[in-house]
Structure formats: C-alpha cells, structure tokens
Design a protein around this motif. Structure first.
Motif, short mmCIF file in Angstrom:
data_model
loop_
_atom_site.label_atom_id
_atom_site.label_comp_id
_atom_site.label_asym_id
_atom_site.label_seq_id
_atom_site.Cartn_x
_atom_site.Cartn_y
_atom_site.Cartn_z
N GLY A 150 -48.13 -24.64 21.75
CA GLY A 150 -48.86 -25.26 20.66
C GLY A 150 -47.96 -26.17 19.83
N GLU A 151 -48.60 -26.85 18.89
CA GLU A 151 -47.91 -27.73 17.95
C GLU A 151 -48.41 -27.43 16.54
N GLY A 152 -47.77 -28.03 15.54
CA GLY A 152 -48.20 -27.83 14.17
C GLY A 152 -47.04 -27.97 13.21
N PHE A 153 -47.38 -28.06 11.92
CA PHE A 153 -46.36 -28.37 10.92
C PHE A 153 -45.32 -27.27 10.76
N GLN A 154 -45.62 -26.04 11.18
CA GLN A 154 -44.69 -24.93 10.99
C GLN A 154 -43.77 -24.69 12.20
N ARG A 155 -43.86 -25.56 13.20
CA ARG A 155 -43.09 -25.32 14.42
C ARG A 155 -41.59 -25.28 14.15
N ASP A 156 -41.05 -26.25 13.41
CA ASP A 156 -39.60 -26.28 13.15
C ASP A 156 -39.16 -25.02 12.42
N GLU A 157 -39.99 -24.54 11.50
CA GLU A 157 -39.65 -23.34 10.75
C GLU A 157 -39.59 -22.11 11.67
N VAL A 158 -40.54 -22.00 12.58
CA VAL A 158 -40.56 -20.86 13.50
C VAL A 158 -39.38 -20.93 14.48
N GLU A 159 -39.10 -22.12 14.99
CA GLU A 159 -37.96 -22.27 15.90
C GLU A 159 -36.65 -21.93 15.18
N ALA A 160 -36.54 -22.34 13.92
CA ALA A 160 -35.34 -22.01 13.14
C ALA A 160 -35.21 -20.50 12.94
N LEU A 161 -36.34 -19.83 12.71
CA LEU A 161 -36.33 -18.37 12.56
C LEU A 161 -35.86 -17.70 13.84
N VAL A 162 -36.33 -18.18 14.98
CA VAL A 162 -35.91 -17.63 16.26
C VAL A 162 -34.40 -17.79 16.44
N ARG A 163 -33.88 -18.96 16.08
CA ARG A 163 -32.43 -19.18 16.19
C ARG A 163 -31.66 -18.26 15.24
N ASP A 164 -32.14 -18.15 14.00
CA ASP A 164 -31.45 -17.32 13.01
C ASP A 164 -31.40 -15.86 13.42
N GLU A 165 -32.42 -15.41 14.14
CA GLU A 165 -32.47 -14.02 14.59
C GLU A 165 -31.73 -13.81 15.91
N GLY A 166 -31.15 -14.88 16.45
CA GLY A 166 -30.40 -14.77 17.70
C GLY A 166 -31.27 -14.55 18.92
N LEU A 167 -32.50 -15.06 18.88
CA LEU A 167 -33.46 -14.82 19.96
C LEU A 167 -33.70 -16.05 20.83
N ASP A 168 -32.84 -17.06 20.70
CA ASP A 168 -33.05 -18.33 21.42
C ASP A 168 -33.31 -18.14 22.91
N SER A 169 -32.55 -17.27 23.54
CA SER A 169 -32.64 -17.13 24.99
C SER A 169 -33.88 -16.36 25.44
N TYR A 170 -34.63 -15.82 24.48
CA TYR A 170 -35.81 -15.04 24.82
C TYR A 170 -37.12 -15.81 24.61
N PHE A 171 -37.06 -16.93 23.88
CA PHE A 171 -38.26 -17.68 23.55
C PHE A 171 -38.29 -19.03 24.24
N TYR A 172 -39.49 -19.41 24.71
CA TYR A 172 -39.73 -20.71 25.33
C TYR A 172 -40.84 -21.42 24.55
N PHE A 173 -40.53 -22.57 23.98
CA PHE A 173 -41.51 -23.37 23.23
C PHE A 173 -41.93 -24.55 24.09
N THR A 174 -43.21 -24.64 24.41
CA THR A 174 -43.67 -25.70 25.33
C THR A 174 -44.34 -26.87 24.63
N GLY A 175 -44.68 -26.72 23.34
CA GLY A 175 -45.52 -27.73 22.71
C GLY A 175 -46.95 -27.59 23.22
N PHE A 176 -47.75 -28.61 22.96
CA PHE A 176 -49.15 -28.58 23.40
C PHE A 176 -49.22 -28.75 24.91
N ARG A 177 -50.07 -27.96 25.56
CA ARG A 177 -50.26 -28.04 27.02
C ARG A 177 -51.74 -28.18 27.32
N GLU A 178 -52.05 -29.09 28.25
CA GLU A 178 -53.43 -29.25 28.71
C GLU A 178 -53.80 -28.17 29.72
N ASP A 179 -52.82 -27.72 30.53
CA ASP A 179 -53.07 -26.80 31.64
C ASP A 179 -53.13 -25.35 31.14
#
Length: 374
Positions: A235-264
């Motif tokens: 998905g997309e939206g205005f809070q995406r950067d904030e959520v991605e930053a939270l994932v990084r701050d919690e040291g969870l980068d390698s566990y999360f995959y952000f795809t953006g908006f997908r048609e499929d």
C-alpha cells in the motif's frame, strides 16, 4: 422506466482504495439493461484512468478545495450533460459538492454510500470538525443512505439520520479476480522469500486508522519466539515514511518488505500465509474479504464491520484493537498450527462465496435505484 436508470457516481478518486474498488465492482456487475453508470472524479488520477480502462464513462473535474466554486460549476455542467436520474456520492468531499451541485442542476434523487466512520478518517481535530459540519450541512439533501456494514447504520442513526432512509448493503468481492487463472506463484521469488518462510501480510493505505504500528510492535514480540517470520506490507499513504522509520528504529528491517501499491492483489493473498488487519476502525473491509476469498485466514481487530464477517475461531481470529500483544499471540497461534490455519482459511472462503459477492452487492444496489425512480 423503459431505458436503463442513468446514475452519476461522484467520488474523490485520488487513490485506489476500498470505496474506489467498490464502484469499479458495481460497474462490472450492474446489468446494462438496468443501470447506465457514469463516474465523476474530483482528482485527475488514478481512478479515472482505471475506470476508463474498464470501459466506464469517466470524467475528472479536479477540485482544489471544498470552496473551489469553479469546480462546483464544472460538476453542475457535467450533471446537466449526463442528465442522470440519480446522483450517487461517496466520501465527504464528494458528498458536499455532489449533493449541492445535483440540487442546483435539478436532480431530485441523491444517494450517498457511507464506507466508514467519518471521525476515524480524520485524526486532526480541525479537519474532523470541518468535515463533520460540511457533512451535516448537506445531509438532508440525501434521499437514501447506503451503508456497507450494520454498525454504520447504527452510527448514522446516532447522529440523527432516520433509520427509514438507510439501507445496509454489505460490500462484495469480485470472484473473477481470485480465480486460479488470475493468480501467479512468482511473487515470493520476486521478493526473494523462500516458499517455506512464514509470511504475514498487511494490505491497505498508510493511515493511523489502519494500525500499522501495532503490527510492527507485534512483530517485535513474535521475534522473541520465532525468528523465521517475515512481513509483507502493501500500500501507499502519507504515513508510509513514518512506519518504515519505525521498522528501522526497532531493528526489523530484514523482516519487513514494503511493496507500495500493487495491482496484482490476488498474487499477494496467494503468497502470504496470514492477513493481519489491526485497524482502529473499519467499514466492511474489502481487503479482509479478498483475503478470505483467497483462502487466506485473517487476524482482525474487533472494530467496525469486522465481526460481521469474521467469527472468532471459526473462519478467522479476532483480537482487541490497539493490543499488539494479543495480535502477536493470535498470529503465533496460526503460525504454529498449520491445520488450524488451513481449516480457518477454507471456512473463510466459504463465508465470502455464500454471503459477500460483488454480484449480490450490485443486485441489491440496483434494487435501491429501482425503488427511487418508481
């Protein structure tokens, strides 16, 4: 009426979310002998392009603000050109301009679909106040309210809308999107995720009401017990950067995959093992129903229309909202019990097939139109 009922739907259309998909599915499943659907979008993209690709007669009349009078004139001109029997609005912005423009253009029948609770869509108090009053000022112009969940009917009644003006028509899913022919099995390979890796998915716009932060907190708890689980966020939206930053701050980068908006979207549900829906509020979630139709069980918060679809322990699991520990426990329960996951997934699929199809939604909406014009 000898010809089809001509209906002009008006919506913001600045994103492809549940309300936008709702209209696209209605257009696909309406009988052309019954309904002649036209669409007006108040943003120039992306819905108008998606609608045209589907063969819908769609027009963009961009609106800079609710007091943009030039846009009101553009909508009035469009209404006079289309000459609809009914104007059907979706969303606060479209409700305000659509209702007023319809009355000024001489349209006597106005329908409004309510997809969610207004207060929960606007976290900023000033925006919430302004949108509440813009809705209240023109509510009396609507002849018929359609709500996508039972709890939304109660919400409207609580703010003074007569029950006699409200029809409940549950959202429905287009089954063709989730046929076996529509699903590819290459998404995990595309993302570099092995087939045997447990994958929890979350699909939706990045907005505080969707509860992304609670999934991040739950993932941190799950990591203490199971380090194999991965998380796919679509998905997309205005809070995406904030959520991605939270994932990084919690040291969870390698566990999360952000795809953006997908048609499929069918491929998403084909790739994940469990859907997480930790929303603070929901109407009747298309995301939830799509995952269930795909046979993918969900863990959902006990808000809005979710309990109208999910029976806890029978076709999914329900947890309290804003409770990351309960969310983590429910996800672990499914991750550690493949038999339960499979059983709930099969029951979830039957639930949608029997009660929540787009065809049924379209037929009931057509009945509302027929009642208004006869």
């Amino acid at each position: 009426m000898s010809r089809p009922i001509r209906v002009l739907h008006i919506i913001g259309g600045g994103e492809i979310g549940g309300a936008e998909i709702h209209i696209l599915d209605l257009a696909k499943h309406f009988s052309p002998q019954e309904v002649d659907l036209h669409l007006c979008c108040l943003f120039p993209a992306p819905l108008v392009q998606r609608a045209r690709q589907q063969g819908i007669q769609a027009t963009a009349v961009p609106m800079k603000s609710k007091v943009d009078l030039t846009t009101y004139w553009g909508i009035i001109q469009l209404i006079r050109r289309v000459n609809p029997d009914i104007v059907h609005t979706h969303g606060v912005r479209a409700n305000l301009i659509g209702r007023v423009a319809a009355k000024l253009a001489g349209v006597s029948r106005i329908v409004t679909t309510v997809h969610s609770v207004l207060e929960n869509d606007y976290p900023d108090p000033l925006s919430r106040f302004i949108n509440h009053w813009s809705e209240k000022m023109t509510a009396s112009l609507t002849d018929r309210y359609v709500v996508v969940a039972e709890y939304l009917k109660k919400n409207l009644c609580d703010i003074g809308i007569p029950a006699s003006k409200i029809t409940v028509i549950h959202n429905g899913v287009d089954e063709e999107k989730f046929s076996r022919q529509s699903i590819s099995t290459t998404l995990r390979a595309e993302l570099g995720i092995e087939d045997n890796v447990p994958l929890v998915g979350m699909v939706g716009r990045f907005h505080p009401v969707k509860g992304h932060i609670y999934l991040v907190a739950a993932a941190k708890e799950i990591l203490k017990i199971n380090r194999d689980v991965r998380y796919l966020i679509v998905g997309e939206g205005f809070q995406r950067d904030e959520v991605e930053a939270l994932v990084r701050d919690e040291g969870l980068d390698s566990y999360f995959y952000f795809t953006g908006f997908r048609e499929d979207i069918a491929n998403i549900y084909g790739a994940i093992n469990i859907l997480a829906l930790p929303s603070l509020s929901e109407g009747l979630s298309l995301t939830l129903m799509e995952s269930m139709l795909s046979g993918c069980p969900a863990v959902v918060s006990a808000v809005g229309g979710n309990p109208e679809i999910v029976s806890d322990g029978k076709n999914g699991l329900i947890v309290p909202p804003m409770d990351s520990l309960a969310l983590a426990a429910a996800l672990l329960r499914l991750l550690e019990d493949p038999c339960l996951t499979r059983r709930l997934g099969e029951a979830a699929k039957r639930t949608i097939e029997e009660r929540f199809t787009a065809q049924r939604m379209a037929e009931r909406t057509q009945a509302v139109y027929r009642h208004l014009v006869t």
